[in-house]
Design a protein around this motif. Structure first.
Motif, PDB file in Angstrom:
ATOM      1  N   ALA A   1       0.833  -1.203   0.000  1.00  0.00           N
ATOM      2  CA  ALA A   1       0.000   0.000   0.000  1.00  0.00           C
ATOM      3  C   ALA A   1       0.867   1.253   0.000  1.00  0.00           C
ATOM      4  O   ALA A   1       0.557   2.242  -0.675  1.00  0.00           O
ATOM      5  CB  ALA A   1      -0.929   0.002   1.215  1.00  0.00           C
ATOM      6  N   VAL A   2       1.963   1.219   0.740  1.00  0.00           N
ATOM      7  CA  VAL A   2       2.904   2.346   0.740  1.00  0.00           C
ATOM      8  C   VAL A   2       3.441   2.576  -0.664  1.00  0.00           C
ATOM      9  O   VAL A   2       3.505   3.721  -1.155  1.00  0.00           O
ATOM     10  CB  VAL A   2       4.060   2.099   1.732  1.00  0.00           C
ATOM     11  N   GLY A   3       3.828   1.497  -1.342  1.00  0.00           N
ATOM     12  CA  GLY A   3       4.330   1.618  -2.710  1.00  0.00           C
ATOM     13  C   GLY A   3       3.271   2.140  -3.663  1.00  0.00           C
ATOM     14  O   GLY A   3       3.561   2.962  -4.550  1.00  0.00           O
ATOM     15  N   THR A   4       2.027   1.703  -3.478  1.00  0.00           N
ATOM     16  CA  THR A   4       0.944   2.180  -4.335  1.00  0.00           C
ATOM     17  C   THR A   4       0.669   3.662  -4.082  1.00  0.00           C
ATOM     18  O   THR A   4       0.420   4.429  -5.026  1.00  0.00           O
ATOM     19  CB  THR A   4      -0.334   1.352  -4.087  1.00  0.00           C
ATOM     20  N   LEU A   5       0.747   4.093  -2.831  1.00  0.00           N
ATOM     21  CA  LEU A   5       0.592   5.518  -2.514  1.00  0.00           C
ATOM     22  C   LEU A   5       1.672   6.346  -3.210  1.00  0.00           C
ATOM     23  O   LEU A   5       1.403   7.433  -3.726  1.00  0.00           O
ATOM     24  CB  LEU A   5       0.665   5.737  -1.003  1.00  0.00           C
ATOM     25  N   ARG A   6       2.874   5.832  -3.201  1.00  0.00           N
ATOM     26  CA  ARG A   6       3.989   6.522  -3.887  1.00  0.00           C
ATOM     27  C   ARG A   6       3.648   6.753  -5.358  1.00  0.00           C
ATOM     28  O   ARG A   6       3.825   7.853  -5.884  1.00  0.00           O
ATOM     29  CB  ARG A   6       5.254   5.668  -3.760  1.00  0.00           C
TER      30      ARG A   6
END
Length: 358
Positions: free
Chosen positions: A295-300
């Motif tokens: 999810a952190v990577g997708t937010l990025r």
């Protein structure tokens, strides 16, 4: 010994079927189930399918809203141990809306097999059922309420930030509570238990908000739902039913970015949850850290290119990054590395950051 050898009491073909079904309905959640150990792997697997049945009914844009709400209320009644409504009654009522068997998706196959899912669930230990049933029913009731709220629209039309968070609570915050109920059945210190329940809903909201931000096109085209708040779109001069109009792409992208930015406010609480969750009864850090870090990577990616969420290109992180994150969390990486990993992935794809560090 096989990883399936320690499955819960009564484990049989039904449990095996549930594990196979999860692989078909959600690759992301299947990954979570796969990196859990028994018996938690089966508890979470079956509990997820109990919730997924309601989610499939709610997402079906070819079922009239009134019928959707009625089916969801029937399903809730079937899950109520004090109600005489049976799961067979639910299936009899959903049958007219089931796609033909030879053209049925994995999701609808699970709905058609709801009696099997519920039978398997009822075979789990009593304390497991008590942990799962209240949040699962709250999820179903919340979905029915939202369908009824927007019945005249034919699809959900979230109006405000507050309503967005309300929806996310029912769709995912309840699941956070379900997981927490399961992992705190043992001897957990009261302070630790309190911290888990303080952050469980935020963990669910983070994941749901990320999905809402990245799935704008699919949600509208496939389900006739618009989760981007009307008040945020109005500030860009966009009506919800014109959210995908080409001329509105820049404005819709701005609201996608705003939604993603709002999701970042839940990152710290989600991290706290992971740093606190007990790793007993087959629970593993990897099971929840992997979706968190993805999810952190997708937010990025969403914050870098919000316009992709409106286009046919879509927003997703690469398979290489997924493999790298899974490899890290199923290896020797522990809780003490979560903060560093979160910051690293928020800045750049993990597989590239790891390669440059090497």
């Amino acid at each position: 010994m096989s990883r399936h050898a320690d499955r819960p009491p009564g484990a049989d073909a039904d449990i095996e079927w549930c594990h196979e079904a999860v692989q078909g309905v959600s690759r992301t959640f299947a990954l979570t189930v796969d990196v859990l150990e028994e018996p938690m792997s089966s508890y979470i697997c079956v509990g997820y399918l109990v919730c997924r049945i309601a989610d499939t009914v709610e997402d079906a844009d070819d079922i009239p809203p009134e019928a959707q709400a009625r089916l969801l209320r029937l399903y809730d009644a079937a899950l109520d141990p004090e109600d005489e409504t049976t799961i067979e009654t639910f299936v009899e009522n959903v049958d007219p809306y089931l796609p033909p068997e030879d053209d049925r998706s994995e999701d609808w196959d699970v709905v058609a097999n709801a009696p099997r899912v519920v039978r398997t669930f009822e075979g789990l230990p009593h304390d497991v059922r008590e942990a799962v049933t209240p949040p699962a029913r709250e999820l179903v009731q919340g979905m029915a309420m939202f369908v009824e709220r927007y019945a005249e629209k034919g699809g959900l039309r979230i109006q405000s930030r507050e309503e967005l968070e309300e929806y996310c609570y029912y769709a995912a915050g309840t699941v956070g509570n379900l997981i927490t109920n399961l992992v705190t059945r043992g001897d957990v210190a009261s302070e630790r238990r309190a911290k888990l329940y303080e952050t469980a809903e935020e963990f669910g909201l983070l994941l749901q908000l990320v999905n809402i931000a990245k799935d704008v096109r699919d949600d509208y085209e496939e389900e006739n739902n618009v989760y981007l708040p009307a008040e945020w779109l109005a500030e860009e001069g966009i009506a919800q039913d014109a959210v995908l109009a080409p001329e509105n792409a820049p404005g819709t992208a701005a609201v996608v970015e705003r939604t993603a930015d709002h999701a970042t406010g839940f990152l710290d609480d989600a991290q706290t949850y992971l740093e606190t969750v007990p790793l007993t009864d087959g629970n593993t850090l990897a099971a929840w850290a992997i979706p968190f870090l993805l999810a952190v990577g997708t937010l990025r990616e969403l914050l870098a290119r919000p316009e992709d969420a409106v286009s046919s290109q879509g927003v997703k992180i690469s398979r290489q990054e997924v493999f790298a994150v899974v490899g890290a969390m199923t290896g020797s990486t522990g809780r003490e590395s979560l903060a560093e990993l979160k910051e690293l992935i928020y800045r750049q794809p993990y597989h590239l950051a790891r390669t440059s560090a090497d």
